[in-house]
Design an enzyme around this catalytic site. Structure first.
Site: not given
Ligand code: PAF
Length: 278
Positions: A29-30, A32, A34-35, A147
């Protein structure tokens, strides 16, 4: 987009819909950019993408870190919703994945685990491998996306898949950076404005390291880095090393191997990592 809190419900839905290619993007979660980049790539290669959002307790060696880990499910869902309909979010409670035994399995990753993050965060990769294997077993994705910022994690998961003979393709995805070069990370949110202004120094330094390739030996570069960060009072360097991409072992002779420079440091107490192809 659909949201499931129980794996059984998600799998029943999957079976009823005769879903074929499933991609998995495991996250804590959290979310951004990138995700979201991982999710977009997964959407381009699969019929359905499962995004798991779960803060995995077994990969934390510090209970405060676990307690303070940002939990932002509502805003995460809003972000995912913008990416399309073919996303199934899995946001479980611990019992749905672990049952009553909330502990890591015992894996032997040999030297891969003995260095860098593995050396500095006790039991971290045992916990990561445990949760990722659970997710692979429950959802049986054809592909899973990780990633390259967590490059050692990527190598550990590739080893997990090979050792446990799990039929999934691990897809590495390039690091996503802010315009000033700072690698995207949920931890960046903890930096105050002064620290955030300093943080691009990490990538700038890695770029200087790459520019030294062929001019200085890995040892000389390491020496230079140690000295450089001694003069940066806000930064506490945890490690810097130039290593073989596959074995993650330090190299002194480049000799045709694929190498990367890895760094971990604390900026105002916030731990940040980054790496660059060398
Ligand atoms: O990289 C992460 O966010 C986590 O380590 C992962 C892979 C989701 C496992 O909890």
């Amino acid at each position: 987009m659909k949201v499931f809190y129980h794996s059984k419900e998600l799998n029943a839905f999957k079976n009823n819909n005769n879903t074929k290619a499933v991609g998995l993007v495991p996250t804590m979660g959290a979310l951004h950019e990138g995700h979201l980049t991982l999710v977009k790539k997964a959407l381009s290669e699969n019929d359905i993408v499962i995004v798991s959002i779960y803060v995995n307790p077994t990969q934390f060696d510090n209970s405060n870190d676990l307690k303070n880990y940002p939990k932002t499910l509502d805003s995460d869902l809003l972000k995912l919703e913008t990416l399309g309909d073919n996303i199934w979010v899995y946001a479980p409670e611990t019992s749905d994945l672990y049952g009553k035994q909330v502990e890591s399995k015992g894996y032997d990753f040999g030297l891969l685990e003995a260095t860098m993050e593995g050396a500095h965060r006790k039991g971290h990769f045992q916990g990561v491998a445990t949760i990722v294997q659970l997710l692979f077993e429950v959802f049986k994705p054809s592909k899973a996306y990780f990633g390259e910022k967590d490059f050692q994690q990527l190598q550990i998961i590739s080893a997990l898949v090979a050792n446990e003979k799990i039929p999934v393709t691990v897809v590495p995805c390039p690091i996503v950076r802010h315009d000033d070069g700072l690698a995207m990370s949920s931890r960046n949110e903890h930096l105050n404005s002064t620290q955030r202004a300093i943080a691009p120094i990490i990538f700038e330094t890695l770029q200087k390291v790459v520019a030294l390739k062929g001019k200085s030996s890995p040892e000389q570069i390491e020496f230079w880095i140690l000295d450089f960060f001694k003069h940066q009072p806000e930064i506490e360097l945890e490690y810097f090393m130039i290593a073989d991409e596959k074995s993650l072992q330090k190299i002194s002779d480049l000799n045709g191997v694929q190498t990367r420079a890895f760094i971990a440091l604390k900026l105002g107490g916030i731990r940040l990592i980054d790496n660059i192809k060398f």
